[in-house]
Design an enzyme around this catalytic site. Structure first.
Site, PDB file in Angstrom:
ATOM      1  N   GLU A  55       0.834  -1.208   0.000  1.00  0.00           N
ATOM      2  CA  GLU A  55       0.000   0.000   0.000  1.00  0.00           C
ATOM      3  C   GLU A  55       0.871   1.261   0.000  1.00  0.00           C
ATOM      4  OE1 GLU A  55      -2.297   0.243   3.594  1.00  0.00           O
ATOM      5  OE2 GLU A  55      -3.478   1.964   2.905  1.00  0.00           O
TER       6      GLU A  55
ATOM      7  N   LYS B   6      -9.273   2.550  -1.868  1.00  0.00           N
ATOM      8  CA  LYS B   6      -9.546   1.995  -0.548  1.00  0.00           C
ATOM      9  C   LYS B   6     -10.881   2.522  -0.016  1.00  0.00           C
ATOM     10  CE  LYS B   6      -6.926   1.342   3.783  1.00  0.00           C
ATOM     11  NZ  LYS B   6      -5.630   1.684   4.438  1.00  0.00           N
TER      12      LYS B   6
ATOM     13  N   CYS C 188      -5.470  -3.099   2.464  1.00  0.00           N
ATOM     14  CA  CYS C 188      -5.303  -3.168   3.924  1.00  0.00           C
ATOM     15  C   CYS C 188      -6.628  -3.240   4.689  1.00  0.00           C
ATOM     16  CB  CYS C 188      -4.437  -2.000   4.390  1.00  0.00           C
ATOM     17  SG  CYS C 188      -3.619  -2.305   5.990  1.00  0.00           S
TER      18      CYS C 188
ATOM     19  N   LYS D 136       4.535  16.990  29.729  1.00  0.00           N
ATOM     20  CA  LYS D 136       5.913  16.528  29.533  1.00  0.00           C
ATOM     21  C   LYS D 136       6.010  15.651  28.284  1.00  0.00           C
ATOM     22  CE  LYS D 136       7.785  16.255  34.225  1.00  0.00           C
ATOM     23  NZ  LYS D 136       8.462  15.329  35.147  1.00  0.00           N
TER      24      LYS D 136
END
Lengths: 549, 549
Positions: A41, A112, A148, A520
């Site tokens: 793909e 797709k 996929c 963070k």
């Protein structure tokens, strides 16, 4: 019909390299007598190309590459994946397409339909889903070609309201081909096999499946392309974490034979073996595709930096790894010794730079402001940040990339210093829980002692104040990691986790720490992804949110 | 029918605060005699709640809040937005819903059909689009209720293949209501008005539109809720960047009257005025919603930190802003003087900490490794990073949040030091080009000299080596910014930009710098978004990609 599956390592936006790889494979497959060679793909541009897809020029470059590839397809057909303009004015501007190329021409275009848009996937950001489905006739066989996710809607609570194969099967195909870009997670190979096998059995068709291999920044593609017979049994499984091309003959009775068996079905690897191989590939490709060769890291004598150092030495060669020992007055004797032992065991380069004069200079400069306030997190972080400044100075002077050595447990609860030990170009084990880091260490030592045993057996410590232990601030890692798996990977609520038998106060503390550390994690390096839910692009959280804080 | 529009500032995941605000507004509207009070899209949980939406408990908390709100709706109806479970087993697990609540009960549920999934939006990650559309009858009026993007498909090359109002109009509604979460960009108010006005005119219906106001980390919502008559003319426009509730009566002839005019239509603000107000709100909400009060920043005497300091003083109060002067041997005399003048003009706190002893300590420690190699970027960055360590130490000791002072031009071309001047909890002007920073400075000085004129007129310099000027490394900012607008905001190719008259070599250099700096931008703080294309969550680029590098 003889089919070649080409499992290759592409590089996003590197059209020259990708096109050359594809053309070389087509020529080889032709020489081997294949009728059709199948690529993965979006192989033309690499996956995921992300917002490069919003540039018209990028889409034109894909089209140019497809033309070059098509010119090679004489006497052999190929299937390639690329983004193409959506010719319908309504809907997104692009399709995620597969070209079936034969005799130098695009004979069929398949778009797709099921566009993954969860975790690390953003396909609906760019692509319009297909709503019509047609098989492709080639050499007396009718091929149901899908891309996929198009085969991934078979579960009980499906994510999508359509199922392309339910339409295609009515056209009576002889075989399914699926081209994919399916990233690695330590449990993903089994899920992939189960879903694809279910498709082969459900539609009573053999299935050829081609995946990417290679890493694109944080995403590692593990290959493991697959062939199933029409009962859902695995006919072949390509190797993991390495390029490979394999050839098969689809017989008229739908059985699959190997003319030149190039692959051997490996035994299922353990999670830790897979993580180990994935991280090696992830490091190697990050450096190679960035045009760098040499890594640097701070070696503390602790297990995290030891494991990262060993992985880097295996990925890049010990001669390309610079380990820097950065002791302070809080470093224990064994830390320096353990780090030196590791350097000797690996044969990597090393330097030792004491940080005390630097931290003294900082504390001296801040004396008028700090004014004898007690030693606390401020002074602890000065140590960690001084080390980062030294490591980055080495990078800037000599062209290293700094490897981050934070683990997933620390990253989760914010047990790390932003702009200190949280620095780096790439985080190697930021998706590996501390308990898994120990397993990795033992795996690395499977043949001989590379990581000093003392590094593995001593209690973890940041060594930023006298006699500090991780467990001063955190639960024991087996408890912490078990809670984190439930919260981060399985997305369970505190009530559900407590119901599993964990202590009420501990669960609330851990979940709160995770949510408070969002600011963070926002600024940490990309993290090589080896689990189904890594911090980074696959987990998108508000920073100023109030939930569970 | 008397309608109240409640334009409120929500906090993601803060159910207590959001629910209380909504209930207070319902009570006030009831006292004012309103029949219906309208709140914004997903107001119950705040927008965007991002992956909090993947926690079942979070969705339950939304449901709990909706029940509390419903209990208040006696003698008054309300419209709220919240995520709800999708009861169809196929498709995503959630809908982006609006509840129409009356007499304590949910009388109608409307689900969003057009799910934005571009730029900063990820709605298709969570929500299943609606495919059926029904009007709501209330007090003799038929309401076409839609959610934000549902009205945004009117342009020539529409992003979606459906248009909910085309179905709803067939049910002969009397009025449109649209609840939204439409983030600020300096040009977005005009686009919003144009699209909504076009809807009112196209469907020949009055339109009531309610937006969020307030910032959620990097996203600023500007309010500016709107009322249109059925010709598309603006009947009212709520204020920008502040909470407000306004009341209208929809007459039987579809005209709109004000019983209690609470708002005045402001003159259209200039881009810089809007950016100024947006940044003030962005800073204020970042601190307030994080539970912090005090900001710190490094003040260099240059224009970027001066503008950030002035904005912070306005947003938080000068008494809550600590400016730290961090001179080195390369700092010019005027820099210190300019910084001191600014501190005096603003009345904020300040400290001066010289960095020379610290950089000397670093260079001394690295002497064995650097071994008399010439001064270069390594030593430059040591200065910038030493400053960051000092500022972060002050944060850790006293509880400040560090404000990042990088501008968008620098962030684009990577003209900044990672873990140095690129540090901070929030980037204030990271979406403001350098040329706009100058405009902001002049705007801040509109009544009196706050930012010293010398700061504005002197040539920009990082002052990391003798006589350094930004233009040593970069094109003049007017050229640079013009190219960056084309590449970053308009996504033009190099060929297209050169065709606009820019120098070939300069364009290639700039585009290459932008793409090479991706790894730096990945680790920068969240950037307050004021443009249609900010760095951060709205621009997702591969790091190891090869395109244009």
């Amino acid at each position: 019909m003889k089919i070649a599956l080409a499992q290759l390592n592409y590089h996003i936006g590197n059209f020259e390299s990708n096109t050359n790889k594809i053309i070389t494979s087509i020529r080889e497959a032709k020489q081997t007598g294949a009728d059709l060679v199948v690529f993965a793909e979006l192989c033309v541009c690499g996956y995921p190309a992300r917002d490069f897809l919003e540039f018209n020029e990028f889409i034109s470059l894909c089209d140019d590459a497809a033309k070059k590839i098509a010119a090679e397809c004489n006497g052999i057909a190929c299937i390639i994946g690329l983004p193409t303009p959506n010719h319908n004015p309504e809907g997104k501007d692009l399709n995620n397409s597969a070209y079936f190329i034969d005799n130098g021409e695009i004979k069929a275009v398949v778009n797709k339909a099921l566009l993954p848009n969860y975790d690390i996937f953003d396909e609906y950001r760019y692509f319009e889903p297909s709503t019509s489905f047609s098989c492709i006739d080639f050499k007396g066989k009718r091929i149901a070609l899908t891309i996929c996710e198009d085969l991934w809607n078979t579960i009980e609570n499906p994510l999508y309201v359509t199922r392309p194969m339910d339409t295609l099967i009515q056209q009576k195909p002889d075989v399914m081909i699926n081209i994919a870009a399916s990233p690695f997670a330590y449990n993903h190979d089994e899920e992939r096999i189960a879903i694809l096998s279910d498709n082969a059995r459900r539609y009573n068709l053999p299935l050829f499946y081609v995946n990417h291999v290679g890493a694109q920044t944080e995403l590692i593609f593990d290959g493991g392309s697959l062939v199933f017979d029409n009962t859902g049994k695995i006919a072949d499984e390509l190797p993991y974490f390495t390029e490979n091309t394999a050839y098969y003959t689809l017989q008229d009775d739908a059985s699959i034979t190997f003319e030149h068996q190039t692959t051997q079905k490996a035994e299922r690897q353990s999670d830790i073996e897979q993580i180990h191989q994935g991280l090696i590939l992830g490091i190697r490709d990050y450096f190679y595709k960035s045009g760098f060769k040499q890594a640097i890291l701070g070696l503390s004598g602790g297990i995290d930096s030891a494991v990262v150092c060993a992985l880097a030495a295996e990925a890049l060669g010990a001669e390309n790894v610079m380990a820097v020992l950065l002791p302070s007055k809080f470093s224990s004797d064994h830390s320096l010794k353990d780090a030196e032992d590791l350097v000797a065991n690996l044969g990597c380069k090393s330097e030792t730079i004491a940080i005390e004069k630097i931290t003294d200079a900082f504390e001296g400069a801040l004396h008028p402001q700090f004014n004898n306030l007690p030693f606390n997190i401020a002074e602890e972080n000065i140590q960690s940040r001084s080390r980062a400044v030294l490591l980055m100075a080495m990078c800037n002077k000599f062209g290293y990339i700094l490897l981050n050595t934070s683990n997933k447990s620390e990253a989760a609860v914010g047990y790390g210093t932003l702009y200190g030990d949280m620095c780096g170009g790439i985080s190697v084990i930021g998706d590996v829980f501390k308990t898994q880091v120990f397993e990795l260490a033992r795996y690395i030592n499977r043949d001989r002692e590379i990581i000093p045993v003392n590094t593995i057996v001593k209690p973890p410590s940041a060594e930023l104040r006298p006699d500090q232990k991780d467990t001063d601030s955190l639960p024991e890692y087996d408890i912490l990691d078990a809670i984190l798996v439930q919260y981060v990977e399985n997305r369970r609520s505190s009530a559900e986790i407590i119901q599993q038998g964990f202590d009420d106060a501990v669960v609330h503390k851990v979940l709160r720490l995770v949510n408070l550390a969002e600011h963070k994690r926002y600024q940490t390096p990309p993290i090589l992804r080896v689990s189904p839910k890594a911090f980074g692009m696959g987990r998108r959280m508000p920073i100023v949110g109030k939930y569970l804080t």
